[in-house]
Design an enzyme around this catalytic site. Structure first.
Site, PDB file in Angstrom:
ATOM      1  N   ASP A  24       0.630  -1.196  -0.076  1.00  0.00           N
ATOM      2  CA  ASP A  24       0.072  -0.003  -0.093  1.00  0.00           C
ATOM      3  C   ASP A  24       0.857   1.429  -0.076  1.00  0.00           C
ATOM      4  OD1 ASP A  24      -2.295   1.373  -0.110  1.00  0.00           O
ATOM      5  OD2 ASP A  24      -2.602   1.163   2.174  1.00  0.00           O
ATOM      6  N   ASN A  72     -11.414  -2.345  -5.219  1.00  0.00           N
ATOM      7  CA  ASN A  72     -10.314  -1.299  -5.866  1.00  0.00           C
ATOM      8  C   ASN A  72     -11.247  -0.841  -7.271  1.00  0.00           C
ATOM      9  OD1 ASN A  72      -7.277  -2.506  -4.762  1.00  0.00           O
ATOM     10  ND2 ASN A  72      -8.272  -0.815  -4.074  1.00  0.00           N
TER      11      ASN A  72
END
Ligand code: IPE
Ligand code: IPE
Ligand code: MG
Length: 245
Positions: A24, A72
Site C-alpha cells: 500500500d 479497488n
C-alpha cells in the site's frame, strides 16, 4: 556499521514459511512528488520484483501479495485501466523472469471483470509454472476475503446437497480447503506498508493467528532492508496460538 553494509541479522533457519504483503502507498508516494498516481503504481511494480527475488533467495516458501482488491474497482476508471495494464505486463514478464527460477505462480481472486487477455495470461503463467517447487508466488488480484468466504460456503452447501459430505463433517479445516487458498498454509507474517493498520478484506479467514507487521514506509520505497526488519521482528515475537509458553 554503515547502512550499505548492514548485514542480515535475522536467523536464516527460521524464515516464516508464508509471508503475505499488503502493498500500500503507491498513490501517496506519487502525490508527495507531485506525480500522477500511475507513476506510483509503476514504481510499486518495481518494488515487487526486488522483494520477490529476496524472498526466493532467503527461502520463503509462500509469498502472497495483494495487488488489487474487489473494492479497488471503485477507483477512477483511468487508474483502474493503468493498474490492469501493469498487471498484464507483470504477468507477461513473470514467465521470463521466473523461467530460470523454481517458482510456481498462482493468482487468487475472481476472474470476473478481468479482461480476456489477463485471464489468458493468468492461465498461461499458472500452467507453465505448475511443477515448480522452491517458492510459491501467490498474487491476489481482484481478491476479497469476504467474497472468498461466500463462494466457499456455496461449495460446501453443494457438497452437502449432493451427499458428498454430511453437515457434521464440516470443520474449519474442511471449510478452509474450499477457499481459494486451498492447501496453502496460513500466513505466518503479514506486512502492510504505508502506515494503514487494517486488513482491507485481505485473507481475513487465513490471518486468524498471523503476526502483523505495520510500517509507515510507502510501498515503492520498501526495499530488502525493510523486508529484513519485518522478518527480524517476526522472529522476536512469541506465538502462542492460545496456549502458554
Ligand atoms: C496500493 O497503493 C496499490 C493498490 C491498492 C492497487 P494505493 O494506490 O492504495 O496507494 P495509496 O494508499 O492511495 O497511497
Ligand atoms: C488494499 O489497499 C488493497 C491493495 C493493496 C491491493 P487499499 O488502498 O485499497 O485499502 P484501503 O482502501 O486504504 O483500505
Ligand atoms: Mg491504499
Amino acid at each position: 556499521m554503515a547502512a550499505s553494509k548492514k548485514k542480515r541479522t535475522f536467523d536464516l533457519n527460521k524464515i516464516p514459511a508464508h509471508i503475505a504483503i499488503i502493498m500500500d502507498g503507491n498513490g501517496r508516494w506519487a502525490e508527495k512528488r507531485g506525480l500522477s498516481r500511475s507513476v506510483g503504481h509503476r514504481e510499486g511494480a518495481k518494488a515487487v520484483r526486488e522483494i520477490v527475488e529476496e524472498a526466493y533467495d532467503i527461502g520463503v516458501k509462500y509469498l502472497t501479495v495483494f495487488a488489487f482488491s474487489s473494492e479497488n474497482w471503485s477507483r477512477p476508471k483511468e487508474e483502474v485501466d493503468e493498474l490492469m495494464r501493469l498487471y498484464l505486463e507483470y504477468l507477461k514478464n513473470a514467465e521470463n523472469e521466473t523461467s530460470d527460477k523454481d517458482v510456481r505462480v498462482r493468482i487468487i481472486g475472481s476472474r470476473q471483470g478481468l479482461s480476456e487477455e489477463i485471464v489468458q495470461q493468468i492461465q498461461k503463467v499458472e500452467q507453465r509454472t505448475i511443477d515448480k517447487k522452491r517458492m510459491n508466488l501467490i498474487i491476489a488480484l481482484n481478491y476479497g476475503g469476504r467474497q472468498d468466504i461466500v463462494q466457499a460456503v456455496k461449495k460446501i452447501v453443494d457438497d452437502v446437497e449432493n451427499g458428498v459430505i454430511e453437515k457434521n463433517m464440516i470443520t474449519d479445516n474442511v471449510f478452509g480447503r474450499k477457499l481459494l487458498t486451498e492447501e496453502i498454509p496460513d500466513p505466518d507474517l503479514l506486512i502492510r506498508t504505508s502506515g494503514e493498520m487494517r486488513l482491507s478484506n485481505f485473507l481475513i479467514w487465513q490471518c486468524a493467528y498471523t503476526e502483523f507487521y505495520f510500517t509507515p514506509v510507502l510501498w515503492p520505497d520498501f526495499k530488502k532492508k525493510h523486508f529484513h526488519d519485518a522478518i527480524l521482528e517476526y522472529q522476536n515475537r512469541s506465538r502462542r496460538f492460545g496456549g502458554v509458553k
